[in-house]
Design an enzyme around this catalytic site. Structure first.
Site, PDB file in Angstrom:
ATOM      1  N   THR A 281       0.870  -1.183   0.000  1.00  0.00           N
ATOM      2  CA  THR A 281       0.000   0.000   0.000  1.00  0.00           C
ATOM      3  C   THR A 281       0.901   1.226   0.000  1.00  0.00           C
ATOM      4  O   THR A 281       1.587   1.501   0.991  1.00  0.00           O
ATOM      5  CB  THR A 281      -0.910   0.026   1.247  1.00  0.00           C
TER       6      THR A 281
ATOM      7  N   LYS B  61      -7.643   1.559  -3.052  1.00  0.00           N
ATOM      8  CA  LYS B  61      -7.263   1.176  -1.686  1.00  0.00           C
ATOM      9  C   LYS B  61      -7.483   2.353  -0.722  1.00  0.00           C
ATOM     10  O   LYS B  61      -7.874   2.182   0.427  1.00  0.00           O
ATOM     11  CB  LYS B  61      -5.795   0.716  -1.670  1.00  0.00           C
TER      12      LYS B  61
ATOM     13  N   LYS C 153       0.162   5.370   8.151  1.00  0.00           N
ATOM     14  CA  LYS C 153       0.838   5.520   6.856  1.00  0.00           C
ATOM     15  C   LYS C 153      -0.212   5.634   5.741  1.00  0.00           C
ATOM     16  O   LYS C 153      -0.147   6.518   4.897  1.00  0.00           O
ATOM     17  CB  LYS C 153       1.741   4.296   6.614  1.00  0.00           C
TER      18      LYS C 153
HETATM   19  P1  NAP Z   1       5.235  -6.527   7.647  1.00  0.00           P
HETATM   20  O1  NAP Z   1       4.780  -7.806   8.277  1.00  0.00           O
HETATM   21  O2  NAP Z   1       5.797  -5.456   8.517  1.00  0.00           O
HETATM   22  O3  NAP Z   1       6.294  -6.915   6.506  1.00  0.00           O
HETATM   23  C1  NAP Z   1       6.931  -5.944   5.751  1.00  0.00           C
HETATM   24  C2  NAP Z   1       7.845  -6.625   4.763  1.00  0.00           C
HETATM   25  O4  NAP Z   1       8.505  -5.630   3.983  1.00  0.00           O
HETATM   26  C3  NAP Z   1       8.945  -7.448   5.415  1.00  0.00           C
HETATM   27  O5  NAP Z   1       9.226  -8.551   4.606  1.00  0.00           O
HETATM   28  C4  NAP Z   1      10.112  -6.466   5.433  1.00  0.00           C
HETATM   29  O6  NAP Z   1      11.379  -7.094   5.482  1.00  0.00           O
HETATM   30  C5  NAP Z   1       9.913  -5.780   4.114  1.00  0.00           C
HETATM   31  N1  NAP Z   1      10.539  -4.475   4.057  1.00  0.00           N
HETATM   32  C6  NAP Z   1      10.184  -3.346   4.720  1.00  0.00           C
HETATM   33  N2  NAP Z   1      10.991  -2.331   4.402  1.00  0.00           N
HETATM   34  C7  NAP Z   1      11.890  -2.806   3.521  1.00  0.00           C
HETATM   35  C8  NAP Z   1      12.990  -2.234   2.825  1.00  0.00           C
HETATM   36  N3  NAP Z   1      13.321  -0.941   2.980  1.00  0.00           N
HETATM   37  N4  NAP Z   1      13.690  -3.025   2.005  1.00  0.00           N
HETATM   38  C9  NAP Z   1      13.364  -4.316   1.844  1.00  0.00           C
HETATM   39  N5  NAP Z   1      12.341  -4.928   2.468  1.00  0.00           N
HETATM   40  C10 NAP Z   1      11.615  -4.172   3.299  1.00  0.00           C
HETATM   41  O7  NAP Z   1       4.027  -5.852   6.813  1.00  0.00           O
HETATM   42  P2  NAP Z   1       2.712  -6.513   6.201  1.00  0.00           P
HETATM   43  O8  NAP Z   1       1.654  -6.535   7.238  1.00  0.00           O
HETATM   44  O9  NAP Z   1       3.060  -7.768   5.486  1.00  0.00           O
HETATM   45  O10 NAP Z   1       2.293  -5.358   5.164  1.00  0.00           O
HETATM   46  C11 NAP Z   1       2.964  -5.209   3.925  1.00  0.00           C
HETATM   47  C12 NAP Z   1       2.204  -4.179   3.089  1.00  0.00           C
HETATM   48  O11 NAP Z   1       0.857  -4.624   2.907  1.00  0.00           O
HETATM   49  C13 NAP Z   1       2.130  -2.789   3.732  1.00  0.00           C
HETATM   50  O12 NAP Z   1       2.196  -1.807   2.743  1.00  0.00           O
HETATM   51  C14 NAP Z   1       0.751  -2.808   4.400  1.00  0.00           C
HETATM   52  O13 NAP Z   1       0.212  -1.501   4.535  1.00  0.00           O
HETATM   53  C15 NAP Z   1      -0.037  -3.630   3.403  1.00  0.00           C
HETATM   54  N6  NAP Z   1      -1.206  -4.324   3.968  1.00  0.00           N
HETATM   55  C16 NAP Z   1      -1.138  -4.991   5.152  1.00  0.00           C
HETATM   56  C17 NAP Z   1      -2.272  -5.618   5.657  1.00  0.00           C
HETATM   57  C18 NAP Z   1      -2.243  -6.354   6.983  1.00  0.00           C
HETATM   58  O14 NAP Z   1      -3.316  -6.696   7.495  1.00  0.00           O
HETATM   59  N7  NAP Z   1      -1.077  -6.639   7.554  1.00  0.00           N
HETATM   60  C19 NAP Z   1      -3.477  -5.568   4.956  1.00  0.00           C
HETATM   61  C20 NAP Z   1      -3.513  -4.918   3.730  1.00  0.00           C
HETATM   62  C21 NAP Z   1      -2.381  -4.279   3.246  1.00  0.00           C
HETATM   63  P3  NAP Z   1      12.053  -7.525   6.891  1.00  0.00           P
HETATM   64  O15 NAP Z   1      11.511  -8.892   7.207  1.00  0.00           O
HETATM   65  O16 NAP Z   1      13.494  -7.505   6.626  1.00  0.00           O
HETATM   66  O17 NAP Z   1      11.634  -6.479   7.918  1.00  0.00           O
END
Ligand code: NAP
Length: 288
Positions: free
Chosen positions: A97, A172, A240
């Site tokens: 997102t 979104k 965010k």
């Molecule tokens: P998360 O569990 O915090 O995972 C984030 C991922 O991104 C991890 O693999 C992290 O790597 C990687 N990452 C972050 N910064 C990075 C960078 N600078 N370089 C390389 N890799 C990086 O987040 P998530 O919940 O999966 O969410 C991911 C996205 O989906 C976000 O944009 C969020 O807003 C969106 N989203 C989430 C949900 C939800 O319910 N969680 C629902 C809809 C949309 P590391 O393992 O090394 O930290």
């Protein structure tokens, strides 16, 4: 079946990449913290690459699911990033997102190497990712979408093309704007029920079957009643997303008074130590 790279194995990406293997695709993953990629490969049998570039080499589709705009810039156009490894004709499908602005910026950069971009943010949360039942809202050219849709199908309940590059992210934003005020309304209702000496479970059983019913009410009332928020979609992520919505509204002139107010309420939840709490924690602020 396609050769697919998946970059970013967080709460969402880890199970999404797993569904690609289950659907029969040949999957290579990369994660900034390598231990997660190794754990994924051990569980799903795919290959873990050392860099985003290496993962993207030879892939027909590169899916990303990282954090925010800057994270995406670090993972895609960087020297060891995905675009350096992708061949002309490959498609980048971004599930992060992010702003429509960074999406268009990356689409421009990608197009110089013959790479297409489809922005494809998701809704449905961790459970949707684990169950392969996400709503996926896409922006891009019709031909690129038609190819990407066949791969996204591995974890989608619905996948729709909403318009050109950036239209998925704009959709979104509509999703997050609709949720923000709703969760505050639900929090006020449940907090009111408590103060009025009513049983939250009884109130929800009755009102959820009428006009007040919602996904948030069905799926969150119980944990809200128990003041439990150590799961779900984090407040930090929501802030965010709301910042992206407010900035886009500044550009297109849409009025978002409630969304702006709820963003400040979430700031208070962060100050209470709730940055990683689920977004339903707006009720904790009312109980302070
Ligand atoms: P998360 O569990 O915090 O995972 C984030 C991922 O991104 C991890 O693999 C992290 O790597 C990687 N990452 C972050 N910064 C990075 C960078 N600078 N370089 C390389 N890799 C990086 O987040 P998530 O919940 O999966 O969410 C991911 C996205 O989906 C976000 O944009 C969020 O807003 C969106 N989203 C989430 C949900 C939800 O319910 N969680 C629902 C809809 C949309 P590391 O393992 O090394 O930290």
């Amino acid at each position: 079946m396609a050769r697919v790279a998946f970059l970013g194995l967080g709460v969402m990406g880890f199970p999404m990449a797993g569904h690609l293997v289950a659907a029969g695709h040949e999957v290579t993953v990369w994660n900034r913290t390598p231990a997660k990629a190794e754990a994924w490969a051990a569980q799903h049998g795919g290959r873990a690459a050392a860099t985003a570039r290496e993962a993207a080499e030879g892939a027909e589709f590169v899916m990303t699911c990282v954090g925010n705009d800057d994270d995406l810039r670090q993972v895609c156009p960087a020297p060891q990033g995905a675009y350096a490894g992708m061949a002309a004709g490959a498609v980048h499908v971004d599930h992060t997102t992010v702003s429509a602005q960074v999406t268009r910026e990356l689409a421009d950069i990608a197009s110089k190497s013959g790479i297409a971009l489809v922005d494809a943010p998701v809704s449905g949360g961790q459970a949707g990712a684990e169950n392969g039942a996400l709503s996926v809202m896409c922006g891009g050219a019709a031909g690129d979408f038609a190819r990407a849709e066949l791969v996204i199908a591995a974890y989608a309940r619905i996948c729709r093309l909403m318009g050109p590059v950036g239209a998925g992210q704009l959709t979104k934003m509509c999703n997050q704007i609709a949720i923000a005020g709703l969760v505050q309304g639900l929090s006020e209702s449940l907090n009111f029920a408590e103060k009025a000496g009513l049983s939250i479970a009884d109130v929800v059983e009755v009102i959820s079957q009428g006009a007040a019913g919602s996904w948030q009410m069905q799926n969150r009332y119980q944990t809200m009643a128990e003041n439990r928020f150590d799961f779900g979609f984090a407040v930090d992520w929501m802030r965010k997303d709301l910042a992206i919505c407010l900035s886009a509204a500044d550009e297109n002139g849409a009025s978002l008074p409630v969304t702006a107010l709820i963003d400040q309420f979430y700031k208070e939840v962060q100050q209470m130590g709730g940055g990683r709490w689920d977004t339903s924690s707006l009720i904790a602020r009312l109980r302070k």
